[in-house]
Structures are given as structure tokens and as C-alpha cells.
Enzyme design. Structure first.
Site, mmCIF file in Angstrom:
data_model
loop_
_atom_site.group_PDB
_atom_site.id
_atom_site.type_symbol
_atom_site.label_atom_id
_atom_site.label_comp_id
_atom_site.label_asym_id
_atom_site.label_seq_id
_atom_site.Cartn_x
_atom_site.Cartn_y
_atom_site.Cartn_z
ATOM 1 C CD GLU A 137 -2.836 -1.225 2.413
ATOM 2 O OE1 GLU A 137 -2.704 -0.381 3.301
ATOM 3 O OE2 GLU A 137 -3.730 -2.092 2.420
ATOM 4 C CD GLU B 262 -4.354 -8.134 1.950
ATOM 5 O OE1 GLU B 262 -5.250 -7.465 2.486
ATOM 6 O OE2 GLU B 262 -3.170 -7.797 1.965
HETATM 7 C C1 GLA Z 1 -4.721 -4.681 4.381
HETATM 8 C C2 GLA Z 1 -3.500 -5.451 4.794
HETATM 9 C C3 GLA Z 1 -3.856 -6.740 5.459
HETATM 10 C C4 GLA Z 1 -4.954 -6.574 6.455
HETATM 11 C C5 GLA Z 1 -6.125 -5.929 5.810
HETATM 12 C C6 GLA Z 1 -7.225 -5.786 6.809
HETATM 13 O O1 GLA Z 1 -5.305 -5.158 3.254
HETATM 14 O O2 GLA Z 1 -2.644 -5.722 3.734
HETATM 15 O O3 GLA Z 1 -2.731 -7.224 6.104
HETATM 16 O O4 GLA Z 1 -4.510 -5.821 7.548
HETATM 17 O O5 GLA Z 1 -5.721 -4.660 5.360
HETATM 18 O O6 GLA Z 1 -7.301 -6.846 7.676
#
Ligand code: GLA
Length: 365
Positions: free
Chosen positions: A163, A270
Site C-alpha cells: 500500500e 486478500e
Molecule cells: C490490508 C492489509 C492486510 C490486512 C487488511 C485488513 O489489506 O494488507 O494485512 O490488515 O488490510 O485486515
């Protein structure tokens, strides 16, 4: 034509597995076929876990049935694993890696450098002053060498930087402390250090809203620059915190093609599909944590899951893994985000670990 034969062969395999599972999978019943088995000719299927889940026998067996790759939900992040400059907390991450080794599962490392869940000591000296660029990069290097070095040969891929790209239209990089102190160099250095610490590891840049045409252009710009200058970035992680109505098929496909054009491998790192439409962003308009799970919404979610997995299968030459963010609707980080206390149901299994409509849409192809 080849694809048609493969699709037919796959259907026959599923049919044969349901009739004679013991011959096809060497197991006692069809019930033992998990998500990973349906996708064994496509890509590994992973899940984000805590060490605690792995010591609970029901959840442990469930994980082993459906998944063949693990990500530590929190245990490898900088805050939990390196809480003080001279103190590492390895226990939970070690337990996850040991479990994976014992059961022959892959492990994705997550994450080495992020603006969030980073301990304060990283950025400040004993007097509370911000450290110099030189000191911060040295600390980053020590951190990466220690963590990547410890799991060398056992963690096959790392989310090196998480990010770093801004959500703002007129800003390439997020204005984090990393950026304020080091400029963009922290990104390049993080990849360099990770590569030095484990030259065989596959190194990812990982982010959310990667399908948003505006943000993905900025991510593309950053990654292109890194590829052109020889920074060892090998892959992109699409976090895929999505919604029942977003992204569209067109946006998803164009995103995959765009990043593949840089010669990068792609993983969905994710995945969850929120039953609300306000995805990853805080929706200030929603004040009451009212949870809605109507039959209609469940159906829309199931259709969204069907669409995205179809796109993944069609692009399997670029996609080297799909990981879910949490195991079942019993618990998801989205139960509290972006609206505190609002229950969400974003996964393939319900609160009793039973497969949902969305699950059957993902495995019946
Ligand atoms: C982001 C992070 C993850 C997690 C999510 C929320 O996507 O990369 O590690 O913390 O937020 O759980």
C-alpha cells in the site's frame, strides 16, 4: 480447442470424483474434496490465518481440507514480529510456518514494509526525534534481513511493500512516514534487501483498489519504473477486498492484462467479497451498524464470486495464487471495517463453516 478438451476433462474428473472418489482422490468420500482440489490444475488456494486457529482442531482440519497455502493474517507484520528494536516475537509466525511445513502447504510472507501496523520505534530515536533517512533504511534492512532470513526456503513469496501508492488523484505515493523520511527510495531499498536476504523468494508489490482505473495507473507507473531500472519486483498482489457489485468483469480483466504486460506474475492476495457496496473505503454516511444479509444479496455475492473465479481461471497463465482473507463468515476483519461493529459475510463459508451458495458457484465449472 485445447481449452474445450481441458474443460471437458475437468468436468469428467469432477463427475468421476463424485462417483468414485477413492480412485480419483485416494480419499474416502466426495465430501473430502476441498476448494484446493477443484483448483489443482489452476493455482494454489490460500487463506489468512492466526496461530491460534491452527491449534483448534475443527478449524485446523477445515483449513487442511480446503487450502494449500497460508498467509499470516498479522503475525509477520512489522509491529507484531518486531515490537522493539532489539526484540523479535517469533512464536506465532514460527507456529504458522511449522504447521505449513508439517502439512506441505505453501507460505506467503506478509508484509515487510507498510505504513500501517509499523512500530513507532522504527521512525524515532530515544529522544523522540524522527530518525534520518540513513538510520531508517538501516533499520529496514536489519528488519528484512532478520525476518526473510529466518524463513528463507520456507516462505516462497513476500509482500515486500504494501500500500505505498496514494489514493489521491494528484499524488503518486502515499504521504507516509516512510515517504516523508526516505522519499521513494524506501520502496526500492525494501525490494533490494529482500532479494539479498533470499534470492529465490518471489517478491510482490501488494495493494488495494488495483482495479480502479485511476489508482491502477499510478501503481502501473511505479512498477514500470521499477521493472525498467532493474529493481527485483517479480509480481503484483491484488488484495481484492471487493464487493458484491465491484469490480466489474471488464475492470478485472483489464487490470490483469495491464499488470501482466509488465511481465509480472499476479496473485490475488486478500480476497473477500463484501455484502455492502462501500468496499475498502470508509463510508461516512453509514452511521448505524445495521447488518443486512438478504437472499437477494447472497445471490448477488454468489454471482460476483462466480464471475471473478471465471476470470481467474481464464487468466491462469498469469495468476499464480488466490488467497482468501479469513476463513469463514464466523470472523472477518470486515466485521469492524469500515463500520465498527457491523457484521459482514464476505467469504465462501458461513458462520458454521458450511459452504455457501458462493462456494458452489466457485467449484462448479
Ligand atoms: C490490508 C492489509 C492486510 C490486512 C487488511 C485488513 O489489506 O494488507 O494485512 O490488515 O488490510 O485486515
Amino acid at each position: 480447442m485445447n481449452l474445450v478438451y481441458k474443460a471437458i476433462a475437468h468436468k469428467l474428473l469432477i463427475l468421476a470424483a463424485s462417483l468414485f472418489p477413492i480412485y480419483v482422490y485416494g480419499q474416502a468420500s466426495k465430501n473430502q474434496m476441498g476448494l484446493k482440489d477443484y483448483y489443482r490444475d489452476y493455482f494454489p488456494i490460500g487463506v489468512a490465518v492466526t496461530a491460534k486457529q491452527l491449534s483448534d482442531s475443527a478449524q485446523k482440519n477445515f483449513i487442511l481440507k480446503h487450502f494449500n497455502s497460508l498467509t499470516a493474517e498479522n503475525a509477520m507484520k512489522m509491529g507484531p514480529i518486531h515490537p522493539k528494536e532489539n526484540l523479535f516475537f517469533w512464536k506465532d509466525a514460527d507456529a504458522i510456518v511449522a504447521f505449513a511445513q508439517q502439512h506441505n502447504l505453501k507460505v506467503r510472507g506478509h508484509t515487510l514494509c507498510w505504513y500501517n501496523q509499523t512500530p513507532r520505534w522504527m521512525f524515532y530515536d530515544n529522544l523522540g526525534n524522527q530518525v534520518s533517512k540513513e538510520v531508517l533504511l538501516q533499520r529496514l534492512k536489519d528488519h528484512i534481513y532478520a525476518v526473510v532470513g529466518r524463513y528463507r526456503d520456507r516462505v516462497y513469496a513476500w509482500d515486500v511493500v504494501n500500500e505505498a501508492v496514494s489514493d489521491e488523484h494528484d499524488q503518486l505515493l502515499r504521504n507516509s512516514l516512510w515517504y516523508q523520511i526516505c522519499g521513494e527510495d524506501f520502496i526500492y531499498k525494501a525490494f533490494q534487501y529482500a532479494h539479498e536476504a533470499d534470492p529465490k523468494a518471489i517478491l510482490f508489490y501488494n495493494d488495494y483498489n488495483t482495479e480502479n482505473p485511476d489508482k491502477r495507473q499510478r501503481i502501473y507507473k511505479l512498477l514500470k519504473k521499477m521493472r525498467d531500472t532493474g529493481i527485483p519486483v517479480h509480481a503484483i498482489g491484488l488484495q481484492a477486498h471487493w464487493s458484491f457489485n465491484d469490480p466489474s468483469q471488464e475492470r478485472l480483466e483489464s487490470t490483469i492484462k495491464l499488470f501482466a504486460s509488465l511481465g509480472l506474475k499476479i496473485q490475488v492476495t486478500e480476497l473477500d467479497v463484501s455484502i455492502y457496496s462501500n468496499g475498502h473505503q470508509q463510508d461516512k454516511a453509514v452511521i448505524t451498524p445495521v447488518s443486512i444479509l438478504t437472499a437477494e444479496r447472497e445471490q448477488q455475492q454468489a454471482e460476483q464470486y462466480a464471475m471473478i473465479f471465471k476470470v481467474f481461471r481464464n487468466h491462469k497463465k498469469y495468476i499464480s495464487g488466490v488467497t482468501f482473507w479469513n476463513l469463514s463468515d464466523r470472523y472477518s476483519w470486515l466485521d469492524n471495517f469500515p463500520v465498527r461493529g457491523r457484521k459482514n459475510y464476505p467469504l465462501l463459508f458461513d458462520t458454521q463453516l458450511e459452504p455457501k451458495k458462493a462456494y458452489w458457484n466457485v467449484v462448479n465449472f
